[in-house]
Scaffold this active site. Structure first.
Site, PDB file in Angstrom:
ATOM      1  N   HIS A  79       0.968  -0.857  -0.208  1.00 16.44           N
ATOM      2  CA  HIS A  79      -0.049  -0.133  -0.407  1.00 16.44           C
ATOM      3  C   HIS A  79       0.764   1.407  -0.242  1.00 16.44           C
ATOM      4  CE1 HIS A  79      -3.170   3.019   1.023  1.00 16.44           C
ATOM      5  NE2 HIS A  79      -3.478   2.218   0.799  1.00 16.44           N
ATOM      6  N   GLY A 133      -9.812  -5.510  -0.922  1.00 19.68           N
ATOM      7  CA  GLY A 133     -10.065  -4.690  -0.938  1.00 19.68           C
ATOM      8  C   GLY A 133     -10.070  -3.709  -2.065  1.00 19.68           C
ATOM      9  N   LEU A 136      -3.521  -7.397   3.354  1.00 13.66           N
ATOM     10  CA  LEU A 136      -3.864  -8.340   3.964  1.00 13.66           C
ATOM     11  C   LEU A 136      -5.370  -8.802   3.279  1.00 13.66           C
ATOM     12  CD1 LEU A 136      -3.700  -7.627   7.709  1.00 13.66           C
ATOM     13  CD2 LEU A 136      -2.331  -9.304   6.333  1.00 13.66           C
ATOM     14  N   HIS A 184      -8.376  -1.666  -3.731  1.00 13.44           N
ATOM     15  CA  HIS A 184      -7.080  -1.362  -4.142  1.00 13.44           C
ATOM     16  C   HIS A 184      -6.857  -2.746  -5.178  1.00 13.44           C
ATOM     17  CE1 HIS A 184      -6.667   2.128  -2.128  1.00 13.44           C
ATOM     18  NE2 HIS A 184      -6.871   2.086  -1.014  1.00 13.44           N
TER      19      HIS A 184
END
Length: 123
Positions: free
Chosen positions: A10, A74, A71, A76
């Site tokens: 990220h 999502g 993790l 992104h």
């Protein structure tokens, strides 16, 4: 065929945030010395995914795996990354870019997080 790997994280404003990901990249380089490995970030840090992909393609990699160091998958990973890879593929038509699932979904990572949580109970 030359293989490349982009470890995609990220990113954060604090440069120390990248230290665990740099350790992952170092471990991968040691375990797979014939693979060119780059660490890339979605935001705040460099290189970004496009730059890392361009660099690997310029280095002759024709098969590039992209592994999100997230993790979970999502927005992104589901929305942003495929578009970024489409743009890379358009610029490098002789290179195959393959998006893998987020590492957090792998049984090994889930088991490692659970083990760390259990260890915390003993302290």
């Amino acid at each position: 065929m030359s293989r490349g790997l982009v470890l995609f994280a990220h990113g954060a404003r604090d440069p120390r945030w990248a230290e665990p990901f740099e350790a992952v990249a170092a471990n991968v380089r040691a375990a797979a010395p014939g693979v060119q490995v780059r660490l890339a970030f979605l935001e705040f840090m460099q290189p970004d995914l496009a730059s890392a992909g361009d660099e690997l393609a310029a280095a002759g990699c024709t098969d590039i795996a992209v592994v999100p160091l997230f993790l979970g998958a999502g927005g992104h990973v589901r929305r942003d990354v495929p578009g970024l890879l489409e743009a890379l593929a358009a610029r490098h038509p002789d290179t195959r870019f393959r998006l893998h699932p987020a590492v957090g979904a792998s049984p090994e990572v889930v088991a490692a997080m659970a083990a760390a949580a259990v260890r915390a109970l003993g302290t």
